[in-house]
Design a protein around this motif. Structure first.
Motif, PDB file in Angstrom:
ATOM      1  N   TYR A  23       0.831  -1.209   0.000  1.00 60.09           N
ATOM      2  CA  TYR A  23       0.000   0.000   0.000  1.00 60.09           C
ATOM      3  C   TYR A  23       0.864   1.257   0.000  1.00 60.09           C
ATOM      4  CZ  TYR A  23      -3.906   3.081   1.114  1.00 60.09           C
ATOM      5  OH  TYR A  23      -4.858   4.080   1.079  1.00 60.09           O
ATOM      6  N   ILE A  24       1.881   1.303   0.864  1.00 62.34           N
ATOM      7  CA  ILE A  24       2.732   2.491   0.967  1.00 62.34           C
ATOM      8  C   ILE A  24       3.576   2.667  -0.284  1.00 62.34           C
ATOM      9  CG2 ILE A  24       4.644   3.550   2.225  1.00 62.34           C
ATOM     10  CD1 ILE A  24       1.923   3.694   3.610  1.00 62.34           C
ATOM     11  N   ASN A  96      -7.850   5.551   5.185  1.00 64.00           N
ATOM     12  CA  ASN A  96      -7.771   4.253   5.842  1.00 64.00           C
ATOM     13  C   ASN A  96      -7.142   3.263   4.865  1.00 64.00           C
ATOM     14  OD1 ASN A  96      -8.193   1.757   7.047  1.00 64.00           O
ATOM     15  ND2 ASN A  96     -10.263   2.226   7.735  1.00 64.00           N
ATOM     16  N   PRO A  97      -5.978   2.699   5.185  1.00 63.09           N
ATOM     17  CA  PRO A  97      -5.294   1.832   4.217  1.00 63.09           C
ATOM     18  C   PRO A  97      -6.050   0.538   3.922  1.00 63.09           C
ATOM     19  CG  PRO A  97      -4.221   1.709   6.357  1.00 63.09           C
ATOM     20  CD  PRO A  97      -5.234   2.810   6.455  1.00 63.09           C
ATOM     21  N   LEU A  98      -7.014   0.198   4.758  1.00 65.44           N
ATOM     22  CA  LEU A  98      -7.780  -1.024   4.526  1.00 65.44           C
ATOM     23  C   LEU A  98      -8.767  -0.891   3.370  1.00 65.44           C
ATOM     24  CD1 LEU A  98      -8.570  -2.129   8.192  1.00 65.44           C
ATOM     25  CD2 LEU A  98      -7.067  -3.296   6.569  1.00 65.44           C
ATOM     26  N   CYS A  99      -9.200   0.340   3.091  1.00 66.51           N
ATOM     27  CA  CYS A  99     -10.280   0.469   2.110  1.00 66.51           C
ATOM     28  C   CYS A  99     -10.155   1.659   1.151  1.00 66.51           C
ATOM     29  CB  CYS A  99     -11.633   0.538   2.826  1.00 66.51           C
ATOM     30  SG  CYS A  99     -11.743   1.819   4.080  1.00 66.51           S
ATOM     31  N   ASP A 100      -9.309   2.638   1.442  1.00 67.55           N
ATOM     32  CA  ASP A 100      -9.285   3.858   0.636  1.00 67.55           C
ATOM     33  C   ASP A 100      -8.199   3.803  -0.433  1.00 67.55           C
ATOM     34  OD1 ASP A 100     -11.320   4.845   2.205  1.00 67.55           O
ATOM     35  OD2 ASP A 100      -9.968   5.881   3.576  1.00 67.55           O
ATOM     36  N   PRO A 101      -8.566   3.926  -1.719  1.00 63.87           N
ATOM     37  CA  PRO A 101      -7.565   3.853  -2.805  1.00 63.87           C
ATOM     38  C   PRO A 101      -6.743   5.134  -2.902  1.00 63.87           C
ATOM     39  CG  PRO A 101      -9.750   4.289  -3.696  1.00 63.87           C
ATOM     40  CD  PRO A 101      -9.937   4.044  -2.226  1.00 63.87           C
ATOM     41  N   PRO A 102      -5.422   5.036  -2.935  1.00 63.16           N
ATOM     42  CA  PRO A 102      -4.578   6.241  -3.000  1.00 63.16           C
ATOM     43  C   PRO A 102      -4.623   6.946  -4.354  1.00 63.16           C
ATOM     44  CG  PRO A 102      -3.233   4.265  -3.134  1.00 63.16           C
ATOM     45  CD  PRO A 102      -4.627   3.809  -2.848  1.00 63.16           C
ATOM     46  N   GLU A 103      -5.189   6.303  -5.358  1.00 62.84           N
ATOM     47  CA  GLU A 103      -5.206   6.899  -6.701  1.00 62.84           C
ATOM     48  C   GLU A 103      -6.018   8.195  -6.757  1.00 62.84           C
ATOM     49  OE1 GLU A 103      -4.062   2.749  -6.951  1.00 62.84           O
ATOM     50  OE2 GLU A 103      -5.810   3.743  -6.048  1.00 62.84           O
ATOM     51  N   GLN A 114      -8.269  24.352  -6.646  1.00 59.10           N
ATOM     52  CA  GLN A 114      -9.318  25.106  -7.327  1.00 59.10           C
ATOM     53  C   GLN A 114     -10.159  25.946  -6.363  1.00 59.10           C
ATOM     54  OE1 GLN A 114     -11.526  22.189  -9.554  1.00 59.10           O
ATOM     55  NE2 GLN A 114      -9.878  21.860 -11.043  1.00 59.10           N
ATOM     56  N   GLY A 115      -9.854  25.847  -5.062  1.00 60.44           N
ATOM     57  CA  GLY A 115     -10.551  26.685  -4.092  1.00 60.44           C
ATOM     58  C   GLY A 115     -11.410  25.956  -3.093  1.00 60.44           C
ATOM     59  N   TYR A 116     -11.516  24.635  -3.209  1.00 61.79           N
ATOM     60  CA  TYR A 116     -12.301  23.858  -2.244  1.00 61.79           C
ATOM     61  C   TYR A 116     -11.438  23.569  -1.017  1.00 61.79           C
ATOM     62  CZ  TYR A 116     -15.637  23.195  -6.020  1.00 61.79           C
ATOM     63  OH  TYR A 116     -16.542  23.414  -7.028  1.00 61.79           O
ATOM     64  N   GLU A 117     -11.936  24.001   0.153  1.00 61.20           N
ATOM     65  CA  GLU A 117     -11.177  23.812   1.390  1.00 61.20           C
ATOM     66  C   GLU A 117     -11.285  22.384   1.918  1.00 61.20           C
ATOM     67  OE1 GLU A 117      -9.262  26.028   2.599  1.00 61.20           O
ATOM     68  OE2 GLU A 117      -9.919  27.927   1.731  1.00 61.20           O
ATOM     69  N   ILE A 118     -12.379  21.697   1.582  1.00 63.06           N
ATOM     70  CA  ILE A 118     -12.573  20.312   2.009  1.00 63.06           C
ATOM     71  C   ILE A 118     -13.055  19.488   0.815  1.00 63.06           C
ATOM     72  CG2 ILE A 118     -13.633  18.763   3.677  1.00 63.06           C
ATOM     73  CD1 ILE A 118     -14.386  22.271   4.320  1.00 63.06           C
ATOM     74  N   VAL A 119     -12.495  18.305   0.658  1.00 66.46           N
ATOM     75  CA  VAL A 119     -12.967  17.341  -0.329  1.00 66.46           C
ATOM     76  C   VAL A 119     -13.352  16.085   0.441  1.00 66.46           C
ATOM     77  CG1 VAL A 119     -12.460  16.028  -2.396  1.00 66.46           C
ATOM     78  CG2 VAL A 119     -11.437  18.296  -2.086  1.00 66.46           C
ATOM     79  N   TYR A 120     -14.639  15.780   0.466  1.00 67.13           N
ATOM     80  CA  TYR A 120     -15.128  14.595   1.172  1.00 67.13           C
ATOM     81  C   TYR A 120     -15.116  13.388   0.235  1.00 67.13           C
ATOM     82  CZ  TYR A 120     -17.193  17.717   4.708  1.00 67.13           C
ATOM     83  OH  TYR A 120     -17.412  18.656   5.688  1.00 67.13           O
ATOM     84  N   GLY A 121     -14.546  12.288   0.687  1.00 68.95           N
ATOM     85  CA  GLY A 121     -14.670  11.043  -0.040  1.00 68.95           C
ATOM     86  C   GLY A 121     -15.979  10.362   0.319  1.00 68.95           C
ATOM     87  N   ILE A 122     -16.770  10.009  -0.692  1.00 69.17           N
ATOM     88  CA  ILE A 122     -18.073   9.385  -0.478  1.00 69.17           C
ATOM     89  C   ILE A 122     -18.007   7.933  -0.927  1.00 69.17           C
ATOM     90  CG2 ILE A 122     -20.530   9.466  -0.982  1.00 69.17           C
ATOM     91  CD1 ILE A 122     -19.545  11.880   0.557  1.00 69.17           C
ATOM     92  N   ASP A 123     -18.208   7.031   0.000  1.00 70.50           N
ATOM     93  CA  ASP A 123     -18.220   5.598  -0.293  1.00 70.50           C
ATOM     94  C   ASP A 123     -19.547   5.253  -0.975  1.00 70.50           C
ATOM     95  OD1 ASP A 123     -18.247   2.865  -0.345  1.00 70.50           O
ATOM     96  OD2 ASP A 123     -17.737   2.579   1.755  1.00 70.50           O
ATOM     97  N   ASN A 192     -16.861  10.817  -5.237  1.00 71.36           N
ATOM     98  CA  ASN A 192     -17.298   9.433  -5.074  1.00 71.36           C
ATOM     99  C   ASN A 192     -16.166   8.459  -5.382  1.00 71.36           C
ATOM    100  OD1 ASN A 192     -19.890  10.368  -4.509  1.00 71.36           O
ATOM    101  ND2 ASN A 192     -20.586  10.153  -6.619  1.00 71.36           N
ATOM    102  N   TYR A 193     -16.166   7.350  -4.655  1.00 74.71           N
ATOM    103  CA  TYR A 193     -15.168   6.309  -4.926  1.00 74.71           C
ATOM    104  C   TYR A 193     -15.689   4.963  -4.450  1.00 74.71           C
ATOM    105  CZ  TYR A 193     -13.812   6.033   0.028  1.00 74.71           C
ATOM    106  OH  TYR A 193     -13.808   5.839   1.390  1.00 74.71           O
ATOM    107  N   ILE A 194     -15.096   3.922  -4.967  1.00 74.32           N
ATOM    108  CA  ILE A 194     -15.415   2.555  -4.555  1.00 74.32           C
ATOM    109  C   ILE A 194     -14.265   2.057  -3.690  1.00 74.32           C
ATOM    110  CG2 ILE A 194     -15.862   0.196  -5.317  1.00 74.32           C
ATOM    111  CD1 ILE A 194     -16.980   1.335  -7.903  1.00 74.32           C
ATOM    112  N   PRO A 195     -14.517   1.618  -2.454  1.00 72.71           N
ATOM    113  CA  PRO A 195     -13.421   1.193  -1.568  1.00 72.71           C
ATOM    114  C   PRO A 195     -12.723  -0.056  -2.073  1.00 72.71           C
ATOM    115  CG  PRO A 195     -15.547   0.656  -0.608  1.00 72.71           C
ATOM    116  CD  PRO A 195     -15.840   1.487  -1.827  1.00 72.71           C
ATOM    117  N   LEU A 196     -11.471  -0.196  -1.645  1.00 69.99           N
ATOM    118  CA  LEU A 196     -10.700  -1.382  -2.026  1.00 69.99           C
ATOM    119  C   LEU A 196     -11.305  -2.647  -1.441  1.00 69.99           C
ATOM    120  CD1 LEU A 196      -7.112   0.056  -1.410  1.00 69.99           C
ATOM    121  CD2 LEU A 196      -8.288  -0.193  -3.604  1.00 69.99           C
TER     122      LEU A 196
END
Length: 322
Positions: A23-24, A96-103, A114-123, A192-196
């Motif tokens: 993963y690393i 979370n290395p168990l489920c979140d893709p680094p790509e 681009q000016g967004y202070e927060i980017v939420y990952g949505i499973d 949006n993303y699909i977890p590992l």
């Protein structure tokens, strides 16, 4: 061309020896190719396997890895908080290395620039499921928004990007880690993303108490609601007392009123219990702040053999000062 921005990637790990190397290495290749400056912060949540040995070996070949080991195992949010307290990047990514893709990291940073202070990952796999947990989760979001007036996307995960400005706006990070970005009213976007791997569900009761903890820590409206309820019941009791006086004056052969008295007593005891329960939560917060017990203690710290960003940071060594 590499982006001229400093990115901190915070990864809490627990018994991660079997999978952390691959993963690393994949993550390091992504950030090395995309950014001029970066750091990979691994927070060891008191692992009991060979995680330390594996990470020490990784630091011989992978640049810019910072390792912190906590003295005792705690919640995931506390491990992430330890990383947040020790990062120095312009943009901070937690995953979370168990489920979140680094790509997704380059796309998140691009959105940040681009000016967004927060980017939420949505499973996206969570949004497709229907269960009691999801129903309660949606209810929590609605209650949270009503209590705080803040917008919070549903089904967001620990995978997110925050700017340095967002990170610095609240010191109570461990308790409000999930909702701190929303409380500040910063510009945000979802990704949006699909977890590992499928994520494990938090037990319903654990999630319920966590939700109450967040609401009580982020808003005083529950206390105001108790005040309003107490005043309302006080007025109703005055009307009830007036009703009793009128009955006593204008009606004869009055029954003893056992049912009415019992209902009144049970209702008042219920309200008193509710008030005491909510007040106890706020008293707990006050006492916890008084004791100032540290959330975590770092027992060990290691860094990679090479930290490329140190050569470009505005740091003056003590030798030069002399």
């Amino acid at each position: 061309m590499k982006k001229d921005v400093f990115v901190s990637v915070i990864i809490p790990v627990f018994n991660a020896a079997p999978y952390i190397t691959a993963y690393i290495e994949a993550l390091a290749q992504i950030v090395e190719n995309q950014f001029k400056d970066y750091e990979i912060i691994l927070v060891d949540n008191a692992c009991v396997d060979e995680t330390l040995t594996v990470i020490t070996t990784l630091q011989q070949t992978v640049q810019n890895i910072l390792y912190f080991r906590l003295s005792r195992s705690g919640e995931l949010d506390i491990a992430i908080t330890a990383g947040l307290d020790n990062c120095i990047g312009d943009f901070i990514i937690t995953l979370n290395p168990l489920c979140d893709p680094p790509e997704l990291i380059p796309e998140m940073v691009t959105l940040g620039q681009q000016g967004y202070e927060i980017v939420y990952g949505i499973d996206t796999t969570q949004t497709q499921q229907r269960s009691l947990f999801n129903w309660l989760y949606r209810k929590f979001h609605r209650i949270f928004q009503n209590m705080t007036g803040s917008s919070l996307p549903e089904n967001f995960s620990t995978y997110r990007l925050m700017s340095r400005q967002v990170l610095n706006q609240n010191e109570d990070r461990h308790r409000l880690l999930k909702v701190i970005p929303a409380l500040g009213g910063f510009k945000h976007i979802t990704l949006n993303y699909i977890p590992l791997n499928p994520t494990d569900r938090t037990p319903v009761f654990t999630a319920l108490f966590k939700g109450l903890d967040i609401i009580f820590s982020s808003s005083i409206k529950p206390l105001r609601l108790v005040t309003f309820t107490a005043l309302t019941m006080g007025i109703l009791n005055l009307w009830y007392a007036l009703y009793i006086v009128l009955i006593a004056v204008f009606k004869e052969n009055i029954a003893e009123g056992w049912i009415t008295l019992s209902l009144q007593s049970s209702g008042m005891f219920f309200l008193l219990s509710l008030i005491l329960a909510i007040l106890s939560e706020y008293i707990f917060r006050m006492m916890e702040n008084m004791y100032k017990r540290p959330l975590y203690q770092i027992t060990e710290e290691k860094v990679s053999n090479v930290l490329t960003h140190r050569q470009r940071l505005n740091v003056v060594s003590s030798e030069k000062n002399d």
